[in-house]
Structures are given as structure tokens and as C-alpha cells.
Design an enzyme around this catalytic site. Structure first.
Site, mmCIF file in Angstrom:
data_model
loop_
_atom_site.group_PDB
_atom_site.id
_atom_site.type_symbol
_atom_site.label_atom_id
_atom_site.label_comp_id
_atom_site.label_asym_id
_atom_site.label_seq_id
_atom_site.Cartn_x
_atom_site.Cartn_y
_atom_site.Cartn_z
ATOM 1 C CG ASN A 1 2.430 -20.060 3.783
ATOM 2 O OD1 ASN A 1 3.394 -19.360 3.415
ATOM 3 N ND2 ASN A 1 1.385 -19.555 4.407
ATOM 4 C CD GLU B 1 -2.580 -20.058 -1.506
ATOM 5 O OE1 GLU B 1 -2.156 -21.073 -2.046
ATOM 6 O OE2 GLU B 1 -2.293 -19.753 -0.333
HETATM 7 N N1 CAA Z 1 -0.085 0.547 1.153
HETATM 8 C C1 CAA Z 1 0.039 1.024 -0.102
HETATM 9 N N2 CAA Z 1 1.144 0.896 -0.825
HETATM 10 C C2 CAA Z 1 2.202 0.286 -0.267
HETATM 11 C C3 CAA Z 1 2.154 -0.242 1.034
HETATM 12 C C4 CAA Z 1 0.939 -0.082 1.743
HETATM 13 N N3 CAA Z 1 0.778 -0.564 3.002
HETATM 14 N N4 CAA Z 1 3.342 -0.824 1.297
HETATM 15 C C5 CAA Z 1 4.115 -0.646 0.212
HETATM 16 N N5 CAA Z 1 3.428 0.026 -0.733
HETATM 17 C C6 CAA Z 1 3.859 0.394 -2.072
HETATM 18 C C7 CAA Z 1 4.823 1.561 -2.084
HETATM 19 O O1 CAA Z 1 4.119 2.788 -2.082
HETATM 20 C C8 CAA Z 1 5.586 1.324 -3.369
HETATM 21 O O2 CAA Z 1 4.807 1.780 -4.479
HETATM 22 P P1 CAA Z 1 5.519 2.204 -5.880
HETATM 23 O O3 CAA Z 1 6.424 1.065 -6.286
HETATM 24 O O4 CAA Z 1 4.364 2.373 -6.816
HETATM 25 O O5 CAA Z 1 6.247 3.448 -5.559
HETATM 26 C C9 CAA Z 1 5.631 -0.201 -3.471
HETATM 27 O O6 CAA Z 1 4.594 -0.687 -2.628
HETATM 28 C C10 CAA Z 1 6.951 -0.783 -3.017
HETATM 29 O O7 CAA Z 1 7.215 -0.333 -1.707
HETATM 30 P P2 CAA Z 1 8.613 0.254 -1.268
HETATM 31 O O8 CAA Z 1 9.187 1.122 -2.361
HETATM 32 O O9 CAA Z 1 8.477 0.832 0.090
HETATM 33 O O10 CAA Z 1 9.541 -0.986 -1.055
HETATM 34 P P3 CAA Z 1 10.164 -2.012 -2.057
HETATM 35 O O11 CAA Z 1 10.214 -1.572 -3.452
HETATM 36 O O12 CAA Z 1 11.409 -2.421 -1.388
HETATM 37 O O13 CAA Z 1 9.107 -3.241 -2.011
HETATM 38 C C11 CAA Z 1 7.936 -5.028 -1.038
HETATM 39 C C12 CAA Z 1 8.696 -3.752 -0.792
HETATM 40 C C13 CAA Z 1 6.652 -4.727 -1.817
HETATM 41 C C14 CAA Z 1 7.587 -5.586 0.314
HETATM 42 C C15 CAA Z 1 8.847 -6.009 -1.904
HETATM 43 O O14 CAA Z 1 10.096 -6.144 -1.327
HETATM 44 C C16 CAA Z 1 8.235 -7.377 -2.041
HETATM 45 O O15 CAA Z 1 7.377 -7.615 -2.879
HETATM 46 N N6 CAA Z 1 8.711 -8.333 -1.170
HETATM 47 C C17 CAA Z 1 8.167 -9.683 -1.148
HETATM 48 C C18 CAA Z 1 6.895 -9.679 -0.367
HETATM 49 C C19 CAA Z 1 6.269 -11.039 -0.269
HETATM 50 O O16 CAA Z 1 6.764 -12.036 -0.796
HETATM 51 N N7 CAA Z 1 5.152 -11.101 0.431
HETATM 52 C C20 CAA Z 1 4.476 -12.331 0.689
HETATM 53 C C21 CAA Z 1 4.895 -12.856 2.012
HETATM 54 S S1 CAA Z 1 4.112 -14.395 2.358
HETATM 55 C C22 CAA Z 1 2.630 -13.961 3.006
HETATM 56 O O17 CAA Z 1 2.297 -12.829 3.240
HETATM 57 C C23 CAA Z 1 1.684 -15.053 3.256
HETATM 58 C C24 CAA Z 1 1.909 -15.931 4.384
HETATM 59 O O18 CAA Z 1 1.021 -16.706 4.658
HETATM 60 C C25 CAA Z 1 3.154 -15.952 5.174
#
Ligand code: CAA
Length: 279
Positions: A187, A149
Site C-alpha cells: 500500500n 505480505e
Molecule cells: N473465487 C474464485 N475465482 C474467482 C473469484 C472468486 N471469488 N473472483 C474471480 N475469480 C476468477 C474467475 O473465475 C476468473 O477465472 P479464469 O480467468 O480462470 O476464468 C478470474 O478470476 C478472473 O475473473 P473475471 O473473468 O470475472 O474478471 P477479470 O478477468 O476482469 O479479472 C480481476 C478480475 C481478477 C479482479 C482483475 O481485474 C484484477 O486482477 N484486477 C486487479 C486486482 C488487484 O489489484 N487487487 C489488489 C487490490 S489491493 C488489495 O486488495 C490490498 C489492499 O490492502 C487494498
């Protein structure tokens, strides 16, 4: 582009990781020597995840790491083009850090804050040049989440907005420009959703697993709202809700009692290994 990231927590490291992968020389300013070591390790681990996912090679990782510097001296910021403040969500701390950095960076540098809920204009007042100040709100985990954003304050210049947009786009992010409004778009929606889920939990409408399953299977969300709250940090969610509530006095943002009591007990989610779920 020369990039400075102020803060070495989850968001600071995630932004720095994405910045070096995009080819920018990036310096992370940590607040102590210990946190400098933690930041280097977190970024290297993040790059390893990208290697595992087949998105980066081992040589790519070492090229990226050549672009990374971790420091705790603001003096190392003088030739930056883009500064991103990513310190904890405390308005006084952010104001202090922003005022301090302006004294070190060159006149052309754009200064961004990664705040998730504090009004841009309430921080801009500490800067001499308000035209170069804006919000760049990243999402966790930054290397994975494709949205940023872009928040324009009352005095933000079009030039600064264009530079910040170009920077976020270079990291492969889709940029949505939003007004400087409580919680921005993300948010305002997300915290109302999480808070309402917690009210449903308090009222016994379903178990936490049930509520999360509704969102995962019914809406195709990768995580349910209660798991997501644990992932974001329950203290962070509570603080964002409070920020929005204080600005709007809208009851839907008054943190649910169960959230306050979890935070009170120090059960903050994944980072403390105990939240609504155990980790
Ligand atoms: N660096 C590089 N790649 C990463 C990484 C990092 N730090 N963390 C995760 N990844 C990659 C993994 O390598 C994996 O890649 P592939 O799919 O290509 O193999 C992919 O991301 C998914 O990771 P995982 O397999 O470990 O885990 P998952 O499939 O369970 O996904 C998640 C985890 C991406 C967190 C997923 O559950 C998700 O999208 N959750 C929702 C997250 C969300 O909504 N975030 C926003 C929160 S609100 C916010 O941040 C703002 C605020 O102001 C509060």
C-alpha cells in the site's frame, strides 16, 4: 490445520474460501446471524466461479463446504491453530476483537491480522502473548491474487512466522516478508499511485478513462488506478491513505480532495454501484 477467520466481509470470505480449498477446517466468525447467511452464500458463489473457471469440480465444492463452518460465537474458536482477523480497518475495533479472541484460543494458536495499513506493534499491545502475533496481508479477490505480505512485529517469534508462512503457502500464495512499516510495501506503492492518479484527474491532465487506459495498456495492469480504487472501495482507499499519512506526514499520502468528496457523497465505488464509474 484448524483455521478461524474473524470477520465475514469480502476479505474474510475470500480468505475462508481459499482456506477450505487448501483443505483446512475453517470457521468464519460473523458479527450477526444475517451476516452468517451472507458469508455462506458469498463463499458458495466464489466456489461456483472456480467451477466455471475449470479449477474445481462439483464434488470438490461439496468437499470444501464440509470443511466450512460459519458462526457468531467466539466460543467456537477454542481448538484453532491459526486465527486471521479480517474485521474493518479500524484500530480500536481490531484491538477489541484481538483481545477478545486471545481469551478463547489455545496457547499454540498463531494470531494474524489482515490489516492493510495499521502497524502490527500498535495492535500487539493488547495481547498477552505478543510472540504469536503477526500480519498476513491478503489481496482482493483473495482466491485469485497470489500474494500475501507477511508482517513481522517487534516481538513476533520465528516459529509463528514459519507457521503463518506455511499456511499461506498451502493456499498457493507467494509470501513476501516485510517490516512493520506504514502501508507495508504494497500500500506504500499502491496508495501513492492511486492518489497521484487522482491528482492528475483533478488537474485535468486526462480523463479518468484516459488515465486508466495509460495504466492498462502502458503498464499492462489488469485495471487502471481509478477503476482499481473503485474496486477496492473509495472509503477503504481514503482510510488507508490517512493511516499512512498520519504515520509518515508525507504529503503524497494526503488523500486527494476529489477522493474525500466522493467518500463524503457516499459514492464508494463498486459496492455502492457508484464511484468514479457507474456499475
Ligand atoms: N473465487 C474464485 N475465482 C474467482 C473469484 C472468486 N471469488 N473472483 C474471480 N475469480 C476468477 C474467475 O473465475 C476468473 O477465472 P479464469 O480467468 O480462470 O476464468 C478470474 O478470476 C478472473 O475473473 P473475471 O473473468 O470475472 O474478471 P477479470 O478477468 O476482469 O479479472 C480481476 C478480475 C481478477 C479482479 C482483475 O481485474 C484484477 O486482477 N484486477 C486487479 C486486482 C488487484 O489489484 N487487487 C489488489 C487490490 S489491493 C488489495 O486488495 C490490498 C489492499 O490492502 C487494498
Amino acid at each position: 490445520m484448524k483455521v478461524i477467520v474473524l470477520g465475514s466481509g469480502t476479505m474474510g470470505c475470500g480468505i475462508a474460501q481459499s482456506s477450505i480449498v487448501a483443505g483446512h477446517e475453517t470457521t468464519v466468525i460473523a458479527h450477526s446471524e444475517k451476516s452468517m447467511g451472507n458469508a455462506s452464500e458469498a463463499i458458495a458463489n466464489g466456489l461456483d466461479r472456480s467451477i466455471k473457471a475449470g479449477k474445481l469440480t462439483a464434488e470438490g465444492k461439496s468437499e470444501c463446504l464440509k470443511l466450512l463452518k460459519v458462526s457468531f460465537r467466539l466460543q467456537d474458536c477454542d481448538d484453532a491453530d491459526m486465527v486471521i482477523e479480517a474485521v474493518p480497518e479500524d484500530v480500536d475495533l481490531k484491538r477489541e476483537v484481538l483481545a477478545a479472541i486471545e481469551a478463547y484460543v489455545s496457547q499454540h494458536a498463531v494470531i494474524a491480522t489482515n490489516t492493510s495499513s495499521i502497524r502490527i506493534d500498535s495492535m500487539a499491545s493488547v495481547l498477552k502473548d505478543k510472540g504469536r502475533f503477526l500480519g498476513l496481508h491478503f489481496f482482493n479477490p483473495v482466491p485469485v491474487m497470489k500474494l500475501v505480505e507477511l508482517v513481522s512485529g517487534m516481538d513476533t517469534s520465528q516459529e509463528a512466522l514459519d507457521i503463518a508462512k506455511g499456511f499461506a503457502s498451502s493456499m498457493g500464495k507467494t509470501v513476501v516478508q516485510v517490516k512493520d512499516s506504514p502501508g507495508f510495501v504494497s500500500n506504500r506503492i499502491l496508495m501513492a499511485f492511486i492518489n497521484e492518479s487522482l491528482h492528475a484527474l483533478e488537474e485535468g491532465v486526462a480523463t479518468k478513462e484516459g488515465i486508466d487506459t495509460v495504466a492498462r495498456l502502458g503498464f499492462n495492469h489488469p485495471m487502471g488506478p481509478i477503476e482499481l480504487a473503485d474496486f477496492i472501495g473509495l472509503d477503504v482507499c481514503r482510510d488507508i491513505m490517512k493511516q499512512i499519512y498520519d504515520q509518515t506526514h508525507d504529503e503524497k499520502f494526503r488523500p486527494a480532495g476529489i477522493l474525500e468528496s466522493m467518500v463524503g457523497k457516499g459514492m464508494l465505488g463498486r459496492k455502492t454501484k457508484k464511484g468514479f464509474y457507474d456499475y
